[in-house]
Design an enzyme around this catalytic site. Sequence first.
Site, short mmCIF file in Angstrom:
data_model
loop_
_atom_site.label_atom_id
_atom_site.label_comp_id
_atom_site.label_asym_id
_atom_site.label_seq_id
_atom_site.Cartn_x
_atom_site.Cartn_y
_atom_site.Cartn_z
N TYR A 129 0.83 -1.20 0.00
CA TYR A 129 0.00 0.00 0.00
C TYR A 129 0.87 1.26 0.00
O TYR A 129 0.61 2.21 -0.73
CB TYR A 129 -0.93 -0.03 1.21
CG TYR A 129 -1.99 1.04 1.19
CD1 TYR A 129 -3.14 0.89 0.41
CD2 TYR A 129 -1.86 2.19 1.95
CE1 TYR A 129 -4.13 1.86 0.39
CE2 TYR A 129 -2.84 3.17 1.93
CZ TYR A 129 -3.97 3.00 1.14
OH TYR A 129 -4.93 3.97 1.12
N ALA A 189 -3.25 -4.60 4.88
CA ALA A 189 -2.84 -5.34 6.08
C ALA A 189 -3.89 -6.35 6.54
O ALA A 189 -3.55 -7.41 7.07
CB ALA A 189 -2.52 -4.36 7.21
N LEU A 190 -5.15 -6.05 6.33
CA LEU A 190 -6.20 -6.98 6.76
C LEU A 190 -6.18 -8.28 5.96
O LEU A 190 -6.64 -9.31 6.46
CB LEU A 190 -7.57 -6.32 6.67
CG LEU A 190 -7.84 -5.23 7.69
CD1 LEU A 190 -9.18 -4.56 7.42
CD2 LEU A 190 -7.80 -5.79 9.11
N GLU A 191 -5.66 -8.25 4.75
CA GLU A 191 -5.61 -9.47 3.92
C GLU A 191 -4.39 -10.34 4.20
O GLU A 191 -4.33 -11.49 3.79
CB GLU A 191 -5.65 -9.09 2.44
CG GLU A 191 -6.98 -8.54 1.97
CD GLU A 191 -7.23 -7.10 2.38
OE1 GLU A 191 -8.41 -6.77 2.64
OE2 GLU A 191 -6.27 -6.30 2.45
N CYS A 227 2.43 -1.69 6.27
CA CYS A 227 2.50 -0.46 7.05
C CYS A 227 1.12 0.16 7.15
O CYS A 227 0.42 0.29 6.15
CB CYS A 227 3.48 0.51 6.38
SG CYS A 227 3.65 2.06 7.26
N ILE A 286 -0.45 3.67 8.61
CA ILE A 286 -0.16 5.00 9.12
C ILE A 286 -1.46 5.64 9.61
O ILE A 286 -2.47 5.62 8.91
CB ILE A 286 0.50 5.88 8.04
CG1 ILE A 286 1.83 5.25 7.57
CG2 ILE A 286 0.74 7.30 8.57
CD1 ILE A 286 2.50 5.97 6.42
N GLU A 322 -7.18 10.11 9.79
CA GLU A 322 -8.13 10.96 10.50
C GLU A 322 -9.30 10.20 11.11
O GLU A 322 -10.11 10.78 11.83
CB GLU A 322 -8.65 12.03 9.54
CG GLU A 322 -7.56 12.96 9.03
CD GLU A 322 -8.08 13.94 8.00
OE1 GLU A 322 -9.30 13.95 7.73
OE2 GLU A 322 -7.26 14.69 7.47
N THR A 323 -9.41 8.90 10.83
CA THR A 323 -10.57 8.14 11.31
C THR A 323 -10.12 6.98 12.19
O THR A 323 -8.94 6.69 12.33
CB THR A 323 -11.37 7.57 10.13
OG1 THR A 323 -10.60 6.54 9.48
CG2 THR A 323 -11.72 8.65 9.11
N HIS A 350 -10.44 3.99 11.50
CA HIS A 350 -10.07 2.83 10.67
C HIS A 350 -8.66 2.33 11.03
O HIS A 350 -8.39 1.14 10.98
CB HIS A 350 -10.14 3.20 9.18
CG HIS A 350 -9.91 2.05 8.26
ND1 HIS A 350 -10.75 0.96 8.21
CD2 HIS A 350 -8.93 1.82 7.36
CE1 HIS A 350 -10.29 0.10 7.31
NE2 HIS A 350 -9.19 0.60 6.78
#
Length: 182
Positions: A27, A58-60, A82, A84, A87-88, A90
């Site tokens: 990503y 990363a979730l996969e 990675c 980073i 703003e949410t 998530h």
Amino acid sequence: MAGISHYVLARPSFDKPVKLLIVVSPYYKEIADDLVAGATAEIEAAGGNWELVEVPGALEIPTAIGIADRQANFDGYVALGCVIRGETTHYETVCNDSSRAIQLLGLQGLCIGNGILTVENEAQAIVRAAPDQQNKGGGAAAAALHLIALSRKWGAQTKGIGFRPQGEEIRIAEKSSGSTTA
């Protein structure tokens, strides 16, 4: 915390070759490339072989490791990516869920080095990923190699430990005497 040093275990050695799957989320491509460079250098320094597969995020990564464990033949896995902070919320979901899934796979017996960076900003990620700085990719590969070494050490201890199921003594005696019964 300046001046505090980190202890690093000596690189494990192996009687027979090891093969690892590196699962990376590119990503953030430049950071992922540094993580992979560190991981591959560590695996090769231990005399191991590796394959690389990319997944979207990363979730996969844990899902890909689970699929590989069921359908392929690897001694261990290196999870690289990675996350980073944005703003949410998530960020927390991705960090927590990817880490938890990798930990659960490890508790099932998979030898996984977790090198998914969870950082506040790009500058932190760059320092942690760079092979000539914190080399977290190399550290994740080293962790997987150490777990493989433990697995091989303890996996070889299958006789003379614990109890045998009832009737096991008869089958063992028949095998050692050469007799066979249907």
